[in-house]
Design a protein around this motif. Structure first.
Motif, PDB file in Angstrom:
ATOM      1  N   GLN A   1      75.227 123.657  22.712  1.00 14.58           N
ATOM      2  CA  GLN A   1      74.998 122.309  23.131  1.00 14.58           C
ATOM      3  C   GLN A   1      76.613 121.923  24.342  1.00 14.58           C
ATOM      4  OE1 GLN A   1      75.430 119.888  19.850  1.00 14.58           O
ATOM      5  NE2 GLN A   1      73.406 120.155  19.351  1.00 14.58           N
ATOM      6  N   GLY A   2      76.414 121.024  24.937  1.00 16.23           N
ATOM      7  CA  GLY A   2      77.509 120.791  25.634  1.00 16.23           C
ATOM      8  C   GLY A   2      77.369 120.900  27.126  1.00 16.23           C
ATOM      9  N   LEU A   3      76.254 121.529  27.585  1.00 13.62           N
ATOM     10  CA  LEU A   3      76.419 121.966  29.132  1.00 13.62           C
ATOM     11  C   LEU A   3      75.920 120.770  29.962  1.00 13.62           C
ATOM     12  CD1 LEU A   3      75.233 125.740  28.379  1.00 13.62           C
ATOM     13  CD2 LEU A   3      77.383 124.821  28.996  1.00 13.62           C
ATOM     14  N   ASN A   4      75.375 119.731  29.318  1.00 16.85           N
ATOM     15  CA  ASN A   4      74.961 118.444  30.290  1.00 16.85           C
ATOM     16  C   ASN A   4      76.195 117.799  31.193  1.00 16.85           C
ATOM     17  OD1 ASN A   4      73.921 115.824  31.223  1.00 16.85           O
ATOM     18  ND2 ASN A   4      72.258 115.901  29.688  1.00 16.85           N
ATOM     19  N   GLU A   5      76.064 118.061  32.378  1.00 16.78           N
ATOM     20  CA  GLU A   5      77.149 117.644  33.104  1.00 16.78           C
ATOM     21  C   GLU A   5      76.812 116.256  33.533  1.00 16.78           C
ATOM     22  OE1 GLU A   5      77.795 119.681  36.804  1.00 16.78           O
ATOM     23  OE2 GLU A   5      77.601 121.605  35.977  1.00 16.78           O
ATOM     24  N   SER A   6      76.085 115.640  33.519  1.00 15.49           N
ATOM     25  CA  SER A   6      75.827 114.039  33.807  1.00 15.49           C
ATOM     26  C   SER A   6      76.097 113.502  32.463  1.00 15.49           C
ATOM     27  CB  SER A   6      74.230 113.700  34.090  1.00 15.49           C
ATOM     28  OG  SER A   6      73.438 114.046  33.080  1.00 15.49           O
ATOM     29  N   TYR A   7      76.029 113.960  31.408  1.00 21.98           N
ATOM     30  CA  TYR A   7      76.187 113.210  30.300  1.00 21.98           C
ATOM     31  C   TYR A   7      77.868 113.133  30.229  1.00 21.98           C
ATOM     32  CZ  TYR A   7      77.218 112.476  25.022  1.00 21.98           C
ATOM     33  OH  TYR A   7      77.584 111.914  23.987  1.00 21.98           O
ATOM     34  N   TYR A   8      78.477 114.108  30.345  1.00 17.94           N
ATOM     35  CA  TYR A   8      80.061 114.063  30.273  1.00 17.94           C
ATOM     36  C   TYR A   8      80.732 113.389  31.322  1.00 17.94           C
ATOM     37  CZ  TYR A   8      84.625 116.024  30.631  1.00 17.94           C
ATOM     38  OH  TYR A   8      85.930 116.478  30.870  1.00 17.94           O
ATOM     39  N   GLN A   9      80.004 113.240  32.663  1.00 19.67           N
ATOM     40  CA  GLN A   9      80.590 112.423  33.571  1.00 19.67           C
ATOM     41  C   GLN A   9      80.495 111.002  33.299  1.00 19.67           C
ATOM     42  OE1 GLN A   9      82.344 113.499  36.313  1.00 19.67           O
ATOM     43  NE2 GLN A   9      81.999 115.641  35.490  1.00 19.67           N
ATOM     44  N   ALA A  10      79.298 110.631  32.487  1.00 22.74           N
ATOM     45  CA  ALA A  10      79.159 109.135  31.949  1.00 22.74           C
ATOM     46  C   ALA A  10      80.223 109.045  31.011  1.00 22.74           C
ATOM     47  CB  ALA A  10      77.687 109.059  31.412  1.00 22.74           C
ATOM     48  N   GLN A  11      80.521 109.821  30.068  1.00 24.93           N
ATOM     49  CA  GLN A  11      81.540 109.455  28.773  1.00 24.93           C
ATOM     50  C   GLN A  11      82.781 109.537  29.443  1.00 24.93           C
ATOM     51  OE1 GLN A  11      80.428 108.835  25.813  1.00 24.93           O
ATOM     52  NE2 GLN A  11      78.395 108.896  26.576  1.00 24.93           N
ATOM     53  N   THR A  12      83.083 110.133  30.639  1.00 29.30           N
ATOM     54  CA  THR A  12      84.495 110.190  31.109  1.00 29.30           C
ATOM     55  C   THR A  12      84.776 109.218  32.167  1.00 29.30           C
ATOM     56  OG1 THR A  12      84.082 112.009  32.306  1.00 29.30           O
ATOM     57  CG2 THR A  12      85.053 112.391  30.124  1.00 29.30           C
ATOM     58  N   GLN A  13      83.413 108.484  32.481  1.00 23.63           N
ATOM     59  CA  GLN A  13      83.478 107.688  33.920  1.00 23.63           C
ATOM     60  C   GLN A  13      84.890 106.845  34.138  1.00 23.63           C
ATOM     61  OE1 GLN A  13      83.166 104.106  34.440  1.00 23.63           O
ATOM     62  NE2 GLN A  13      83.017 104.383  36.765  1.00 23.63           N
ATOM     63  N   PRO A  14      85.422 106.203  33.194  1.00 29.63           N
ATOM     64  CA  PRO A  14      86.731 105.518  33.398  1.00 29.63           C
ATOM     65  C   PRO A  14      87.707 106.135  34.008  1.00 29.63           C
ATOM     66  CG  PRO A  14      85.750 104.813  31.226  1.00 29.63           C
ATOM     67  CD  PRO A  14      84.943 106.185  31.601  1.00 29.63           C
ATOM     68  N   LEU A  15      87.838 107.386  34.094  1.00 30.98           N
ATOM     69  CA  LEU A  15      88.891 108.248  34.516  1.00 30.98           C
ATOM     70  C   LEU A  15      88.682 108.248  36.088  1.00 30.98           C
ATOM     71  CD1 LEU A  15      88.875 111.219  32.171  1.00 30.98           C
ATOM     72  CD2 LEU A  15      90.518 109.736  32.543  1.00 30.98           C
ATOM     73  N   ASN A  16      87.539 108.158  36.529  1.00 32.83           N
ATOM     74  CA  ASN A  16      87.348 108.327  37.925  1.00 32.83           C
ATOM     75  C   ASN A  16      87.490 106.842  38.977  1.00 32.83           C
ATOM     76  OD1 ASN A  16      86.160 110.660  37.440  1.00 32.83           O
ATOM     77  ND2 ASN A  16      84.083 109.911  37.055  1.00 32.83           N
TER      78      ASN A  16
END
Length: 277
Positions: A262-277
């Motif tokens: 697991q863990g290779l989904n880039e869009s999911y990761y970007q959504a979870q860390t979106q506040p950093l952007n």
């Protein structure tokens, strides 16, 4: 780091007293400026001894080092969504490590540099810069797993012991609390990473990564991504040559299983860390 096997290091003596917290015993090979035993006993000082330290004592030491680091050296990133997400990943990995029975604390440091490090007793730190640099959750998990590897192997405790001996800070009583904490803070900030420690943390980390269900190839992918950057990130500059680390990981990881997990989904990761952007 010294190459003398632990079993052949002669600098320790037994010490049992209800007034002194017993952990690891270290004695300097020459006279040390540390307070003598009777003085420590009289003032009721907490004493850390750096040989065969218990989990409880290491956790307490890590807590005190953390108190010195946060606020004085680092500012924590204040976003509950991101912090909880990082903690969930870290706790998942910790449960699948070779040392799951201590409490772990995963903290996000507000810093644009790409870096991560661990101290003692389960304390792991990762910068906002590294979170932004990762492409997916598995890559971040690989970094956290590497830092957990340092904790499972007690690398900071080992370096504290060797540094205390080299500087003549230790006596038959051990290190008083203040000296031990300050030494831990110093090594956490400017720790000379030995090749053997880093390779060992990589090996433990990739094992933990796979056991937790993440794609192990992500650890290699992240190292390759950072290596291609114009300036060398802190995370790499204090470690052995990246090419050597990648070559060792490729030997450890089963190529048939590397992309499974697991863990290779880039869009999911970007959504979870979106506040950093």
């Amino acid at each position: 780091m010294s190459n003398i096997p632990r079993s052949h290091r002669p600098w320790f003596y037994p010490l049992i007293t209800s007034s002194v917290a017993i952990g690891v015993v270290v004695v300097a090979p020459q006279s040390a400026p540390a307070a003598p035993l009777w003085e420590l006993l009289l003032r009721g000082a907490q004493v850390y001894q750096l040989y065969n330290v218990s989990d409880k004592e290491e956790v307490q030491l890590g807590k005190q080092i953390n108190q010195q680091l946060i606020g004085e050296q680092f500012q924590l990133y204040n976003n509950a969504r991101v912090n909880n997400y990082i903690d969930r990943i870290g706790q998942r990995l910790a449960k699948n490590s070779t040392r799951p029975d201590i409490p772990y604390a995963f903290q996000v440091v507000k810093d644009d540099s790409i870096n991560a490090f661990a101290t003692a007793g389960g304390y792991v730190y990762v910068t906002t810069g590294l979170l932004k640099a990762a492409d997916n959750e598995a890559q971040l998990a690989g970094v956290l797993a590497h830092e957990i590897g340092h904790i499972t192997e007690r690398h900071l405790i080992e370096q504290m012991r060797e540094t205390a001996i080299a500087r003549g800070l230790a006596s038959a009583a051990g290190l008083d609390e203040s000296t031990a904490v300050q030494l831990g803070v110093e090594l956490a900030l400017r720790r000379p990473n030995s090749r053997s420690d880093e390779f060992q943390a990589d090996a433990r980390g990739v094992q933990t990564l796979g056991k937790a269900g993440y794609a192990q190839v992500a650890m290699i992918n992240f190292l390759e991504k950072l290596r291609s950057q114009r300036s060398v990130p802190t995370f790499l500059s204090t470690h052995p040559a990246t090419g050597d680390r990648i070559a060792r990981l490729e030997k450890i990881i089963d190529s048939q299983q590397a992309n499974r997990g697991q863990g290779l989904n880039e869009s999911y990761y970007q959504a979870q860390t979106q506040p950093l952007n």
